[in-house]
Design a protein around this motif. Structure first.
Motif, short mmCIF file in Angstrom:
data_model
loop_
_atom_site.label_atom_id
_atom_site.label_comp_id
_atom_site.label_asym_id
_atom_site.label_seq_id
_atom_site.Cartn_x
_atom_site.Cartn_y
_atom_site.Cartn_z
N LYS A 36 0.83 -1.20 0.00
CA LYS A 36 0.00 0.00 0.00
C LYS A 36 0.88 1.26 0.00
N PHE A 37 1.95 1.24 0.81
CA PHE A 37 2.87 2.37 0.85
C PHE A 37 3.49 2.61 -0.51
N ALA A 41 3.32 5.98 -2.63
CA ALA A 41 4.55 6.75 -2.84
C ALA A 41 4.84 6.96 -4.31
N GLU A 42 4.51 5.97 -5.14
CA GLU A 42 4.79 6.07 -6.56
C GLU A 42 3.76 6.90 -7.31
N SER A 43 2.60 7.13 -6.71
CA SER A 43 1.56 7.88 -7.40
C SER A 43 1.47 9.33 -6.94
N GLY A 44 2.15 9.69 -5.86
CA GLY A 44 2.05 11.06 -5.35
C GLY A 44 3.41 11.61 -4.95
N ASP A 45 3.40 12.59 -4.08
CA ASP A 45 4.63 13.20 -3.56
C ASP A 45 5.26 12.25 -2.56
N ALA A 46 6.32 11.57 -2.97
CA ALA A 46 6.93 10.52 -2.16
C ALA A 46 7.43 11.06 -0.81
#
Length: 76
Positions: A36-37, A41-46
């Protein structure tokens, strides 16, 4: 409030994810939480995602708490 910075994450072969902040360990995620993380993280501001997942971010109430009577010990 400044943007979070200094976070990094590393995927391990066994499926765990290690999160560091300025080179120091900040958290380890395993299993479904790790998946889930990674998706988040890969779709938004990491940096923001890592700060939120580790709890190492400011809540916005630090300035107000500084002026609370119980925290003003020696200041007048």
């Amino acid at each position: 409030m400044p943007r979070p910075h200094g976070f990094a994450y590393e995927r391990h072969a066994d499926g765990t994810v290690g999160i560091t902040h300025h080179g120091r360990p900040a958290g380890t995620l395993r299993g479904a939480r790790a998946e889930k993380f990674l998706a988040e993280a890969e779709s938004g501001d990491a940096q923001l995602v890592m700060a939120r997942w580790t709890g190492a971010y400011k809540h916005g109430n630090e300035r107000a708490a500084r002026d609370h009577p119980r925290n003003r010990s020696g200041r007048r």
